[in-house]
Design a protein around this motif. Sequence first.
Motif, PDB file in Angstrom:
ATOM      1  N   ILE A 124       1.016  -1.488  -0.156  1.00  0.00           N
ATOM      2  CA  ILE A 124      -0.395   0.078  -0.043  1.00  0.00           C
ATOM      3  C   ILE A 124       0.511   1.392   0.076  1.00  0.00           C
ATOM      4  O   ILE A 124       1.970   1.340   0.296  1.00  0.00           O
ATOM      5  CB  ILE A 124      -0.950   0.323   1.373  1.00  0.00           C
ATOM      6  CG1 ILE A 124      -0.298   0.112   2.764  1.00  0.00           C
ATOM      7  CG2 ILE A 124      -1.809  -0.791   1.444  1.00  0.00           C
ATOM      8  CD1 ILE A 124      -1.230  -0.427   3.743  1.00  0.00           C
TER       9      ILE A 124
ATOM     10  N   GLU B 299      -3.227  -0.827  -5.806  1.00  0.00           N
ATOM     11  CA  GLU B 299      -2.126  -1.560  -5.489  1.00  0.00           C
ATOM     12  C   GLU B 299      -3.096  -2.236  -4.020  1.00  0.00           C
ATOM     13  O   GLU B 299      -4.453  -2.440  -4.666  1.00  0.00           O
ATOM     14  CB  GLU B 299      -2.033   0.082  -4.363  1.00  0.00           C
ATOM     15  CG  GLU B 299      -2.981   0.456  -3.206  1.00  0.00           C
ATOM     16  CD  GLU B 299      -1.828   2.037  -2.956  1.00  0.00           C
ATOM     17  OE1 GLU B 299      -2.547   1.891  -1.051  1.00  0.00           O
ATOM     18  OE2 GLU B 299      -1.774   2.978  -2.928  1.00  0.00           O
TER      19      GLU B 299
ATOM     20  N   THR C 238      -4.865  -2.438  -1.417  1.00  0.00           N
ATOM     21  CA  THR C 238      -5.081  -1.857  -0.198  1.00  0.00           C
ATOM     22  C   THR C 238      -5.470  -2.447   0.791  1.00  0.00           C
ATOM     23  O   THR C 238      -5.847  -4.047   0.589  1.00  0.00           O
ATOM     24  CB  THR C 238      -6.383  -0.939  -0.398  1.00  0.00           C
ATOM     25  OG1 THR C 238      -5.458   0.154  -1.975  1.00  0.00           O
ATOM     26  CG2 THR C 238      -6.562  -0.604   0.567  1.00  0.00           C
ATOM     27  N   TYR C 239      -4.652  -2.775   2.256  1.00  0.00           N
ATOM     28  CA  TYR C 239      -5.216  -3.081   3.143  1.00  0.00           C
ATOM     29  C   TYR C 239      -4.920  -4.401   3.919  1.00  0.00           C
ATOM     30  O   TYR C 239      -4.541  -5.253   4.953  1.00  0.00           O
ATOM     31  CB  TYR C 239      -7.325  -3.978   3.371  1.00  0.00           C
ATOM     32  CG  TYR C 239      -7.784  -3.523   4.431  1.00  0.00           C
ATOM     33  CD1 TYR C 239      -6.763  -3.522   5.878  1.00  0.00           C
ATOM     34  CD2 TYR C 239      -8.616  -3.383   4.952  1.00  0.00           C
ATOM     35  CE1 TYR C 239      -7.297  -3.177   7.143  1.00  0.00           C
ATOM     36  CE2 TYR C 239      -9.570  -2.312   6.348  1.00  0.00           C
ATOM     37  CZ  TYR C 239      -8.635  -2.575   7.270  1.00  0.00           C
ATOM     38  OH  TYR C 239      -9.086  -2.475   8.634  1.00  0.00           O
TER      39      TYR C 239
ATOM     40  N   SER D 168      -2.124  -3.641   6.146  1.00  0.00           N
ATOM     41  CA  SER D 168      -2.536  -2.471   7.123  1.00  0.00           C
ATOM     42  C   SER D 168      -2.530  -2.480   8.710  1.00  0.00           C
ATOM     43  O   SER D 168      -1.860  -1.921   8.967  1.00  0.00           O
ATOM     44  CB  SER D 168      -3.652  -2.303   6.747  1.00  0.00           C
ATOM     45  OG  SER D 168      -4.099  -1.119   5.161  1.00  0.00           O
TER      46      SER D 168
ATOM     47  N   ARG E 209      -7.288   3.190   7.820  1.00  0.00           N
ATOM     48  CA  ARG E 209      -6.567   1.518   8.187  1.00  0.00           C
ATOM     49  C   ARG E 209      -6.227   1.559   9.315  1.00  0.00           C
ATOM     50  O   ARG E 209      -6.131   0.403   9.924  1.00  0.00           O
ATOM     51  CB  ARG E 209      -6.626   0.695   6.773  1.00  0.00           C
ATOM     52  CG  ARG E 209      -7.838   0.962   5.617  1.00  0.00           C
ATOM     53  CD  ARG E 209      -8.070   0.189   4.186  1.00  0.00           C
ATOM     54  NE  ARG E 209      -8.883   0.248   3.517  1.00  0.00           N
ATOM     55  CZ  ARG E 209      -9.251   1.288   2.937  1.00  0.00           C
ATOM     56  NH1 ARG E 209      -8.108   2.032   2.579  1.00  0.00           N
ATOM     57  NH2 ARG E 209      -9.963   1.215   1.985  1.00  0.00           N
TER      58      ARG E 209
ATOM     59  N   TYR F 143       0.486  -9.781   0.196  1.00  0.00           N
ATOM     60  CA  TYR F 143       0.333  -8.434  -0.906  1.00  0.00           C
ATOM     61  C   TYR F 143       0.264  -9.340  -2.842  1.00  0.00           C
ATOM     62  O   TYR F 143       0.589  -8.924  -3.106  1.00  0.00           O
ATOM     63  CB  TYR F 143       1.366  -7.536  -0.726  1.00  0.00           C
ATOM     64  CG  TYR F 143       2.001  -7.764  -0.003  1.00  0.00           C
ATOM     65  CD1 TYR F 143       3.168  -7.721  -1.407  1.00  0.00           C
ATOM     66  CD2 TYR F 143       2.580  -7.413   0.814  1.00  0.00           C
ATOM     67  CE1 TYR F 143       4.732  -7.770  -0.267  1.00  0.00           C
ATOM     68  CE2 TYR F 143       4.710  -7.209   1.110  1.00  0.00           C
ATOM     69  CZ  TYR F 143       5.210  -7.656  -0.001  1.00  0.00           C
ATOM     70  OH  TYR F 143       6.970  -7.672   0.006  1.00  0.00           O
TER      71      TYR F 143
ATOM     72  N   GLU G 168     -11.382  -1.461  -4.798  1.00  0.00           N
ATOM     73  CA  GLU G 168     -10.101  -0.762  -2.579  1.00  0.00           C
ATOM     74  C   GLU G 168      -8.920  -0.671  -3.171  1.00  0.00           C
ATOM     75  O   GLU G 168      -8.420  -0.622  -2.688  1.00  0.00           O
ATOM     76  CB  GLU G 168     -10.289  -1.955  -2.007  1.00  0.00           C
ATOM     77  CG  GLU G 168     -11.733  -2.617  -0.681  1.00  0.00           C
ATOM     78  CD  GLU G 168     -12.367  -3.537  -1.683  1.00  0.00           C
ATOM     79  OE1 GLU G 168     -13.263  -3.798  -1.604  1.00  0.00           O
ATOM     80  OE2 GLU G 168     -13.254  -3.401  -3.233  1.00  0.00           O
ATOM     81  N   TYR G 169      -8.706  -1.201  -4.922  1.00  0.00           N
ATOM     82  CA  TYR G 169      -7.680  -1.745  -5.461  1.00  0.00           C
ATOM     83  C   TYR G 169      -6.698  -0.342  -5.800  1.00  0.00           C
ATOM     84  O   TYR G 169      -6.148  -0.279  -6.452  1.00  0.00           O
ATOM     85  CB  TYR G 169      -7.213  -2.841  -6.211  1.00  0.00           C
ATOM     86  CG  TYR G 169      -7.166  -4.007  -5.907  1.00  0.00           C
ATOM     87  CD1 TYR G 169      -6.993  -4.026  -3.894  1.00  0.00           C
ATOM     88  CD2 TYR G 169      -7.051  -4.841  -5.909  1.00  0.00           C
ATOM     89  CE1 TYR G 169      -6.571  -5.094  -3.009  1.00  0.00           C
ATOM     90  CE2 TYR G 169      -6.950  -6.552  -4.855  1.00  0.00           C
ATOM     91  CZ  TYR G 169      -7.082  -6.538  -3.955  1.00  0.00           C
ATOM     92  OH  TYR G 169      -7.033  -7.509  -2.658  1.00  0.00           O
TER      93      TYR G 169
ATOM     94  N   ILE H 286      -6.230   3.484  -7.942  1.00  0.00           N
ATOM     95  CA  ILE H 286      -5.592   4.389  -7.412  1.00  0.00           C
ATOM     96  C   ILE H 286      -5.439   5.690  -8.411  1.00  0.00           C
ATOM     97  O   ILE H 286      -5.978   6.941  -8.197  1.00  0.00           O
ATOM     98  CB  ILE H 286      -4.144   4.940  -6.796  1.00  0.00           C
ATOM     99  CG1 ILE H 286      -3.508   3.172  -6.269  1.00  0.00           C
ATOM    100  CG2 ILE H 286      -3.274   5.874  -7.166  1.00  0.00           C
ATOM    101  CD1 ILE H 286      -4.667   3.545  -4.777  1.00  0.00           C
TER     102      ILE H 286
ATOM    103  N   VAL I 175     -10.123   4.110  -4.443  1.00  0.00           N
ATOM    104  CA  VAL I 175      -9.569   4.297  -2.864  1.00  0.00           C
ATOM    105  C   VAL I 175      -8.627   5.934  -3.282  1.00  0.00           C
ATOM    106  O   VAL I 175      -8.423   6.324  -2.054  1.00  0.00           O
ATOM    107  CB  VAL I 175      -8.907   3.311  -2.429  1.00  0.00           C
ATOM    108  CG1 VAL I 175      -7.491   2.685  -2.605  1.00  0.00           C
ATOM    109  CG2 VAL I 175      -8.457   3.554  -0.711  1.00  0.00           C
TER     110      VAL I 175
ATOM    111  N   SER J 150      -7.905   8.975  -0.768  1.00  0.00           N
ATOM    112  CA  SER J 150      -6.986   9.235   0.026  1.00  0.00           C
ATOM    113  C   SER J 150      -6.102  10.371  -0.565  1.00  0.00           C
ATOM    114  O   SER J 150      -5.091  10.351   0.864  1.00  0.00           O
ATOM    115  CB  SER J 150      -6.017   7.842  -0.219  1.00  0.00           C
ATOM    116  OG  SER J 150      -7.355   6.397   0.788  1.00  0.00           O
TER     117      SER J 150
END
Length: 399
Positions: free
Chosen positions: A123, A142, A144-145, A148, A202, A345, A365-366, A368, A377, A381
């Motif tokens: 991430i 990416e 994500t989570y 995290s 997160r 990941y 969620e992945y 950018i 996301v 962000s």
Amino acid sequence: MAKIICVLYDDPIAGYPKSYARDDVAQPEHYPDGQTLPTPKGIDFKPGTLLGSVSGELGLRKYLESNGHQLVVTSSKDGADSVLDRELHDAEIVISQPFWPAYMTAERIAKAPKLKMIVTAGIGSDHIDLEAANTRNITVAEVTYSNSNSVAEHVVMMILSQVRNYIPSYNWVVKGGWNIADCVERSYDLEAMSVGTVAAGRIGLRVLRLLKPFDVKLHYTDRHRLPESVEKELNLTHHTSVESLTKVCDVVTLNCPLYPETEHMINETTLKNFKRGAYLINTARGKLCDRDAIVSALESGQLAGYAGDVWFPQPPPADHPWRHMPNHGMTPHISGSSLTAQTRYATGTREILECYFEGRPIRDEYLIVQGGKLAGVGAHSYSEGNATKGSEEAERFKK
């Protein structure tokens, strides 16, 4: 056939592991917000193995080559004669990790006319010029989570190691001493201190939840305020500015993304707003802090300690002052690269590639950047811009 360049950190000095400390890795069933773990159609590696180094190859070679694609794996990423730069001219996908980032500057993107996607195995995609990616209609994704919670655990470890003066105490043992007074002259209890996070996404929220049993006073600031139910559950004090938070906190932890507005947010001026003797923890991005201002604050005592897992550039030059400043607890960027997190990941990277090659949507969620704008996301962000300036300094690093 697509050409994929995968930039990973070097293998261990003693060579790629033939065995591991544990036979398996425990994994959660889902992430705290309900998001599912990565769901590729398959994987070609054993969970718990070292996947993030060159020989690990993120477990991707069999999958990619069996589908007719070319995979180039390298740790050589900095300088005009790097393998990355030599191979970029016909690459369709570039993959790297935040821990050993392939700095995808506008100049590099311009040298890669066939580039369609840049993937962060982990991430944090600030090592990519998102503005240049938007202009070129390059997808940025990416996992994500995926790591995290791993980073949040590292934050708590660093807070305790700083407040309890663990590293100097350990070093006295290594040197054969029993110097109790030397150990405890900078040691305090965390209990009853005020701890604040800059950003409560997160990672930041997970840090707050992990710290609650320590009976500390919890504070946070974030451009997206948490639900009232969460504030009540954790007895959180919300601050509308970083300055308001740092004035009252004994420990400040940075858990926000790097983008133009957050670059050097901790500097000579803002450090004056901290309580004297506060501890600063940074597992987010090194460039959130002004390098020399951190050194000066430690030397003057304005900060009692600084523990960081992130640097700029990465890897840092051998003469980077954070290696030698007083009362620090620096580590290489390892917080999100435990063997447990690597399984997630690497699996998520496989899922992203499967979606790309099969023409299926990559989960929000992945995402950018997609379609020439911040997406998924990323729209929540990041802000548009470039945080890669100065990354060429990484070329000065000598092993």
